[in-house]
Design a protein around this motif. Structure first.
Motif, PDB file in Angstrom:
ATOM      1  N   TRP A  71       0.827  -1.207   0.000  1.00 39.86           N
ATOM      2  CA  TRP A  71       0.000   0.000   0.000  1.00 39.86           C
ATOM      3  C   TRP A  71       0.864   1.261   0.000  1.00 39.86           C
ATOM      4  O   TRP A  71       0.636   2.181  -0.788  1.00 39.86           O
ATOM      5  N   ALA A  72       1.855   1.301   0.882  1.00 36.87           N
ATOM      6  CA  ALA A  72       2.697   2.493   1.014  1.00 36.87           C
ATOM      7  C   ALA A  72       3.519   2.733  -0.252  1.00 36.87           C
ATOM      8  O   ALA A  72       3.622   3.872  -0.725  1.00 36.87           O
ATOM      9  N   ILE A  73       4.072   1.684  -0.818  1.00 32.89           N
ATOM     10  CA  ILE A  73       4.856   1.848  -2.043  1.00 32.89           C
ATOM     11  C   ILE A  73       3.949   2.252  -3.203  1.00 32.89           C
ATOM     12  O   ILE A  73       4.325   3.070  -4.048  1.00 32.89           O
ATOM     13  N   GLY A  74       2.728   1.724  -3.238  1.00 29.74           N
ATOM     14  CA  GLY A  74       1.766   2.149  -4.254  1.00 29.74           C
ATOM     15  C   GLY A  74       1.440   3.621  -4.134  1.00 29.74           C
ATOM     16  O   GLY A  74       1.343   4.340  -5.140  1.00 29.74           O
ATOM     17  N   LYS A  75       1.246   4.100  -2.912  1.00 32.18           N
ATOM     18  CA  LYS A  75       0.983   5.524  -2.699  1.00 32.18           C
ATOM     19  C   LYS A  75       2.185   6.375  -3.122  1.00 32.18           C
ATOM     20  O   LYS A  75       2.029   7.436  -3.730  1.00 32.18           O
ATOM     21  N   LEU A  76       3.395   5.918  -2.795  1.00 32.43           N
ATOM     22  CA  LEU A  76       4.596   6.667  -3.182  1.00 32.43           C
ATOM     23  C   LEU A  76       4.754   6.706  -4.703  1.00 32.43           C
ATOM     24  O   LEU A  76       5.139   7.729  -5.264  1.00 32.43           O
ATOM     25  N   ARG A  77       4.445   5.591  -5.354  1.00 35.78           N
ATOM     26  CA  ARG A  77       4.538   5.582  -6.826  1.00 35.78           C
ATOM     27  C   ARG A  77       3.483   6.495  -7.450  1.00 35.78           C
ATOM     28  O   ARG A  77       3.728   7.102  -8.486  1.00 35.78           O
ATOM     29  N   ALA A  78       2.335   6.595  -6.830  1.00 35.84           N
ATOM     30  CA  ALA A  78       1.287   7.482  -7.350  1.00 35.84           C
ATOM     31  C   ALA A  78       1.682   8.949  -7.195  1.00 35.84           C
ATOM     32  O   ALA A  78       1.192   9.800  -7.942  1.00 35.84           O
ATOM     33  N   LEU A  79       2.564   9.257  -6.266  1.00 34.60           N
ATOM     34  CA  LEU A  79       3.010  10.634  -6.055  1.00 34.60           C
ATOM     35  C   LEU A  79       4.175  11.032  -6.956  1.00 34.60           C
ATOM     36  O   LEU A  79       4.631  12.163  -6.883  1.00 34.60           O
ATOM     37  N   ARG A  80       4.652  10.098  -7.768  1.00 29.93           N
ATOM     38  CA  ARG A  80       5.764  10.432  -8.657  1.00 29.93           C
ATOM     39  C   ARG A  80       5.377  11.581  -9.569  1.00 29.93           C
ATOM     40  O   ARG A  80       4.214  11.722  -9.941  1.00 29.93           O
ATOM     41  N   PRO A  81       6.357  12.376  -9.977  1.00 32.42           N
ATOM     42  CA  PRO A  81       6.032  13.496 -10.863  1.00 32.42           C
ATOM     43  C   PRO A  81       5.590  13.000 -12.229  1.00 32.42           C
ATOM     44  O   PRO A  81       6.026  11.946 -12.692  1.00 32.42           O
ATOM     45  N   GLY A  82       4.704  13.771 -12.853  1.00 36.08           N
ATOM     46  CA  GLY A  82       4.231  13.435 -14.184  1.00 36.08           C
ATOM     47  C   GLY A  82       5.296  13.715 -15.234  1.00 36.08           C
ATOM     48  O   GLY A  82       6.341  14.296 -14.940  1.00 36.08           O
TER      49      GLY A  82
END
Length: 183
Positions: A71-82
């Motif tokens: 879950w945490a790594i998924g959230k961090l990946r979703a916050l990556r810059p576009g």
């Protein structure tokens, strides 16, 4: 009172800046949460090392920990810059026609102010300012530098958290006896 297009653009820019800063805070909170949960898992597994229900706790605790990490790594990946936030990178390798020497050049970030496509350097500024003065007066220059610094800091923090999590996991496995040790 209706807003002018300039006021809307200004408000949009300010809201984007607030959103960007909140994402940075959220990212650091997620890193801290990963460290805290990893430390809690190590303490918990160590406390229950001699418990009768150790196998049950190992299986369900491990599943819960891995679910949290996913879950945490998924959230961090979703916050990556576009793609628009990523730095512009280019490189070239070739031989100089005039001297015959080999050349390697690379560029990180936007091209220099006033540079023509394919040219070796900037054109003379049209405003009469020096090239350095024109760049220093540009607010985008400091913003790009700040974004690059934040990206490097986030990368360093990620590797510190990742290394700490791996070490904590190895320590937990060693404590539980899953990694043999002499003693």
């Amino acid at each position: 009172m209706p807003w002018t297009p300039e006021e809307r653009r200004q408000l949009g820019t300010e809201l984007e800046e607030v959103q960007r800063r909140l994402k940075i805070v959220y990212r650091y909170c997620l890193y801290a949460l990963i460290l805290l949960v990893t430390g809690f898992a190590v303490v918990l597994f160590r406390a229950f090392a001699h418990d009768v229900n150790r196998a049950f706790l190992n299986i369900y605790g491990g599943v819960a920990y891995l679910t949290f990490l996913a879950w945490a790594i998924g959230k961090l990946r979703a916050l990556r810059p576009g793609p628009s936030d990523l730095p512009d990178v280019s490189a070239s390798f070739g031989r100089d026609k005039a001297t015959g020497a080999w050349e390697l050049s690379f560029r990180l970030g936007a091209p220099e102010r006033g540079a023509r496509p394919g040219s070796g350097g900037p054109t003379p500024p049209e405003t009469g300012k020096s090239s350095l003065g024109a760049d220093a007066a540009d607010p985008d220059t400091t913003e790009r530098g700040a974004k690059a610094l934040e990206a490097r800091a986030a990368s360093v923090l990620f590797w510190i958290v990742f290394g700490s999590a791996v070490l904590a996991l190895l320590f937990a496995l060693w404590t539980l006896g899953w990694i043999p040790h002499r003693g």
